[in-house]
Design a protein around this motif. Sequence first.
Motif, PDB file in Angstrom:
ATOM      1  N   VAL A 197       0.872  -1.193   0.099  1.00  0.00           N
ATOM      2  CA  VAL A 197       0.184  -0.369  -0.185  1.00  0.00           C
ATOM      3  C   VAL A 197       1.025   0.849  -0.410  1.00  0.00           C
ATOM      4  O   VAL A 197       1.523   0.878   0.521  1.00  0.00           O
ATOM      5  N   LEU A 198       0.322   2.272  -0.878  1.00  0.00           N
ATOM      6  CA  LEU A 198       1.689   3.611  -0.678  1.00  0.00           C
ATOM      7  C   LEU A 198       1.488   3.559   0.764  1.00  0.00           C
ATOM      8  O   LEU A 198       0.268   3.986   1.717  1.00  0.00           O
ATOM      9  N   GLU A 199       2.268   4.299   0.924  1.00  0.00           N
ATOM     10  CA  GLU A 199       3.226   4.783   2.462  1.00  0.00           C
ATOM     11  C   GLU A 199       2.178   5.643   3.229  1.00  0.00           C
ATOM     12  O   GLU A 199       2.143   5.652   4.353  1.00  0.00           O
ATOM     13  N   THR A 200       1.870   6.354   2.511  1.00  0.00           N
ATOM     14  CA  THR A 200       1.385   7.785   2.855  1.00  0.00           C
ATOM     15  C   THR A 200      -0.351   7.050   3.168  1.00  0.00           C
ATOM     16  O   THR A 200      -0.843   7.760   4.375  1.00  0.00           O
ATOM     17  N   ARG A 201      -0.573   6.326   2.845  1.00  0.00           N
ATOM     18  CA  ARG A 201      -2.075   5.404   3.353  1.00  0.00           C
ATOM     19  C   ARG A 201      -2.312   4.625   3.763  1.00  0.00           C
ATOM     20  O   ARG A 201      -3.330   3.841   4.333  1.00  0.00           O
ATOM     21  N   ARG A 202      -0.691   4.275   4.479  1.00  0.00           N
ATOM     22  CA  ARG A 202      -1.151   2.961   5.242  1.00  0.00           C
ATOM     23  C   ARG A 202      -1.278   3.401   7.028  1.00  0.00           C
ATOM     24  O   ARG A 202      -1.742   4.542   7.290  1.00  0.00           O
ATOM     25  N   ARG A 203      -2.455   2.440   7.632  1.00  0.00           N
ATOM     26  CA  ARG A 203      -2.565   2.936   9.018  1.00  0.00           C
ATOM     27  C   ARG A 203      -2.355   1.383   9.730  1.00  0.00           C
ATOM     28  O   ARG A 203      -2.148   0.210   9.183  1.00  0.00           O
ATOM     29  N   GLU A 204      -2.299   1.930  11.282  1.00  0.00           N
ATOM     30  CA  GLU A 204      -2.197   0.306  12.127  1.00  0.00           C
ATOM     31  C   GLU A 204      -3.805   0.020  12.255  1.00  0.00           C
ATOM     32  O   GLU A 204      -4.808  -0.080  13.115  1.00  0.00           O
ATOM     33  N   LEU A 205      -2.983  -1.506  11.804  1.00  0.00           N
ATOM     34  CA  LEU A 205      -4.149  -2.332  11.846  1.00  0.00           C
ATOM     35  C   LEU A 205      -3.184  -3.454  12.675  1.00  0.00           C
ATOM     36  O   LEU A 205      -1.981  -4.137  12.520  1.00  0.00           O
ATOM     37  N   ARG A 206      -4.465  -4.034  13.633  1.00  0.00           N
ATOM     38  CA  ARG A 206      -3.664  -5.797  14.545  1.00  0.00           C
ATOM     39  C   ARG A 206      -4.923  -6.930  13.980  1.00  0.00           C
ATOM     40  O   ARG A 206      -5.980  -6.843  13.015  1.00  0.00           O
ATOM     41  N   VAL A 207      -4.507  -7.792  14.998  1.00  0.00           N
ATOM     42  CA  VAL A 207      -4.752  -9.166  14.346  1.00  0.00           C
ATOM     43  C   VAL A 207      -5.675  -8.488  15.067  1.00  0.00           C
ATOM     44  O   VAL A 207      -5.974  -8.250  16.234  1.00  0.00           O
ATOM     45  N   ARG A 208      -7.471  -9.100  14.753  1.00  0.00           N
ATOM     46  CA  ARG A 208      -8.978  -9.104  15.928  1.00  0.00           C
ATOM     47  C   ARG A 208      -9.604 -10.098  15.869  1.00  0.00           C
ATOM     48  O   ARG A 208      -9.518 -11.606  15.227  1.00  0.00           O
ATOM     49  N   ARG A 209     -10.251  -9.835  16.809  1.00  0.00           N
ATOM     50  CA  ARG A 209     -10.873 -11.226  17.397  1.00  0.00           C
ATOM     51  C   ARG A 209     -11.994 -11.360  17.191  1.00  0.00           C
ATOM     52  O   ARG A 209     -12.814 -10.432  17.993  1.00  0.00           O
ATOM     53  N   ILE A 210     -13.366 -11.937  16.753  1.00  0.00           N
ATOM     54  CA  ILE A 210     -14.809 -11.625  17.188  1.00  0.00           C
ATOM     55  C   ILE A 210     -15.145 -12.974  16.929  1.00  0.00           C
ATOM     56  O   ILE A 210     -15.044 -14.142  16.572  1.00  0.00           O
ATOM     57  N   GLN A 211     -16.605 -12.935  17.931  1.00  0.00           N
ATOM     58  CA  GLN A 211     -17.381 -13.750  17.788  1.00  0.00           C
ATOM     59  C   GLN A 211     -18.801 -14.507  16.856  1.00  0.00           C
ATOM     60  O   GLN A 211     -19.629 -13.152  17.197  1.00  0.00           O
ATOM     61  N   GLY A 212     -18.018 -15.453  16.781  1.00  0.00           N
ATOM     62  CA  GLY A 212     -19.189 -15.632  15.203  1.00  0.00           C
ATOM     63  C   GLY A 212     -20.681 -15.967  15.836  1.00  0.00           C
ATOM     64  O   GLY A 212     -20.240 -17.327  16.011  1.00  0.00           O
ATOM     65  N   ARG A 213     -21.703 -15.123  15.502  1.00  0.00           N
ATOM     66  CA  ARG A 213     -22.639 -15.654  16.018  1.00  0.00           C
ATOM     67  C   ARG A 213     -24.017 -16.222  15.159  1.00  0.00           C
ATOM     68  O   ARG A 213     -23.927 -14.747  13.762  1.00  0.00           O
ATOM     69  N   TYR A 214     -25.100 -16.418  14.514  1.00  0.00           N
ATOM     70  CA  TYR A 214     -26.010 -16.781  14.320  1.00  0.00           C
ATOM     71  C   TYR A 214     -25.930 -16.270  12.704  1.00  0.00           C
ATOM     72  O   TYR A 214     -26.651 -15.565  11.906  1.00  0.00           O
ATOM     73  N   ILE A 215     -24.243 -16.415  12.399  1.00  0.00           N
ATOM     74  CA  ILE A 215     -23.763 -16.369  10.343  1.00  0.00           C
ATOM     75  C   ILE A 215     -24.154 -17.640  10.325  1.00  0.00           C
ATOM     76  O   ILE A 215     -23.935 -17.546   9.015  1.00  0.00           O
ATOM     77  N   TRP A 216     -24.010 -18.638  10.488  1.00  0.00           N
ATOM     78  CA  TRP A 216     -23.021 -20.098  10.140  1.00  0.00           C
ATOM     79  C   TRP A 216     -24.752 -21.143   8.725  1.00  0.00           C
ATOM     80  O   TRP A 216     -23.954 -20.901   8.644  1.00  0.00           O
TER      81      TRP A 216
END
Length: 205
Positions: free
Chosen positions: A143-162
């Motif tokens: 990604v273009l360096e000026t457009r990068r942002r700090e992102l991290r691994v996230r975790r959600i609990q998936g319910r009622y979608i399966w």
Amino acid sequence: MSTDGWRRFGAYGADRDAGNVHGGEALGRALEDALERLITEGGIKSPVTTRRGLMARMRYLTTHQGGPAALAEAGVTATAATLRAWMKGTRRPLPANAEAVDTAYWNLRARNVLANPGPLKQHLNRGGRGTAIEIHPINQDVVLETRRRELRVRRIQGRYIWDDAVDALAAGNAAALAGIWVDAIQELDSDWGAYTYVSHLGLGA
């Protein structure tokens, strides 16, 4: 990536990494992995090279609808008498035929599991508790360096979608999977847009 970058994916170079995909596509891949685990973990454990493993596969192939067709598709041309001898364990197939029997077994088991998605849905729903989804953000090195942002691994609990997700996977409905993913990440609040596209999803199932 900047907050508006996900709306115009690729505008700042994120599409230069083929591993950066819409979360709906990644969800489909994660479901396929879960399905494969369900197929293999619930299958016959003994190798086809053992007497028990061969007999178990032959029993499955001769007692389930589609077995003869699966054997033929795998290249097994043995006579009915020979097949019965393999099933009883009184004769052993040549290595090439044993491998073909193994292929036929796994292909048929996969088809049968796909035809009955209930166990996969139940496995993912876990009685309403749902299944954890580990979200790995896109690779921003491209990604273009000026457009990068700090992102991290996230975790959600998936319910009622399966139920809907498994049905979409079975139907090959990529648009439905994409919509399910966008709905699922709403719990990330204002940060959800940054995870519309991801590099990988892992399911805790």
